[in-house]
Design a protein around this motif. Structure first.
Motif: not given
Length: 316
Positions: A234-236, A271, A229-232, A239, A316
């Motif tokens: 980072w996106t959080y 998490s 979930n690293e990309a998710q 954003e 991703k």
């Protein structure tokens, strides 16, 4: 097919270089004398107290009367504690080898640092399993009796699951790393993430055989979750515009040790705590991979410079 073959060759070369380096570090001559003060004290008698105080003044503050130490020597609970420690550490040789390996890595990466003394002790504060005090590492062996030991009932699992003797080298590396990284002047979330990222990077160098899970105090499942979930994550952060936020509440949500991180989403319970540290480590790791700088130079770089030059982009 040619690209795949080229990639395999690069991987093999990288592994060979890593093995060569580790062999070089393992050959560094270093004497490691571990003073088992926990055993020395609980095997002593009141008549031995004057010599003990002379040999180990750090453990006998003048404000504490001798009667307190005599009482402790004779305390049945302390005798039981010694029995439990002796059962877990009946063969101390593997632990000694692990400690030596950490100190050899410290010598290699931080040659200016004089080899510290190693003393094993007991403690009532389970939050500090290893303490770096002046030129000594104090290792509290009663915090490494096994995650399910009866002494740890009432301690939250996200803490007690690391109470395994295999964590001793990781905790030594962690305590040393904190001593080498200056607290950030900036109070942004990004600065704090990279501060912890630097610490984790040092740990990865000092205990390279330890898994990512061990280095972060995660379970294997939590480490896998962070990787997937690293990309998710980072996106959080992007954003929600968290990188340059100075809101201290982000520390509790994403940086402090905790049972889980707080995105305020359904995935929270899955998490691990402190995912901000994990992201900070990935940024620092990317920076070291994409820039020709020494470890010492990196440690002196400000967070924003590291971030801007890291080319960090999670897959991703």
């Amino acid at each position: 097919m040619k690209k795949l073959l080229y990639l395999c060759v690069l991987i093999l070369i990288g592994c060979a270089d890593e093995n060569t380096l580790e062999k070089e570090i393992a050959a560094i001559p270093i004497d490691v004398n571990v003073a088992r003060f926990d055993q020395i004290f609980l095997n002593a008698t009141p008549a031995d107290l004057p010599e003990l105080k002379k040999a180990y003044p750090i453990f006998f503050p003048s404000s504490v009367p001798d009667s307190t130490w005599v009482y402790t020597m004779n305390d049945p609970l302390q005798k039981e504690l010694k029995t439990e420690i002796d059962a877990v550490f009946d063969d101390f040789a593997p632990v000694h080898r692990d400690i030596k390996s950490v100190l050899q890595h410290i010598e290699f990466y931080f040659p200016e640092y004089d080899p510290p003394k190693i003393l094993t002790v007991t403690t009532e504060d389970y939050r500090k399993k290893v303490i770096l005090y002046e030129d000594m590492f104090l290792i509290a062996l009663n915090t490494y009796l096994g995650a399910d030991h009866k002494y740890y009932e009432g301690i939250q699992k996200y803490i007690s699951h690391t109470f395994e003797k295999e964590m001793i080298p990781v905790d030594i590396a962690s305590e040393f790393a904190f001593s080498q990284v200056k607290s950030p002047r900036e109070r942004t979330f990004l600065s704090k993430m990279i501060y912890y990222g630097k610490i984790q990077y040092i740990k990865s160098l000092l205990v390279p055989k330890a898994s990512i899970a061990m280095q972060f105090g995660y379970t294997n499942r939590q480490a896998d979750w962070a990787a997937v979930n690293e990309a998710q994550i980072w996106t959080y952060f992007i954003e929600k515009e968290l990188l340059y936020s100075t809101n201290n509440k982000l520390d509790a949500r994403f940086l402090n040790l905790a049972p889980f991180s707080k995105f305020y989403l359904e995935l929270d319970n899955e998490s691990p705590g402190g995912v901000g540290r994990y992201i900070g480590y990935q940024i620092v790791q990317a920076y070291m991979k994409n820039n020709d700088v020494s470890l010492r130079q990196m440690l002196g770089k400000p967070a924003e410079e590291i971030f801007n030059n890291s080319k960090y982009k999670p897959k991703k």
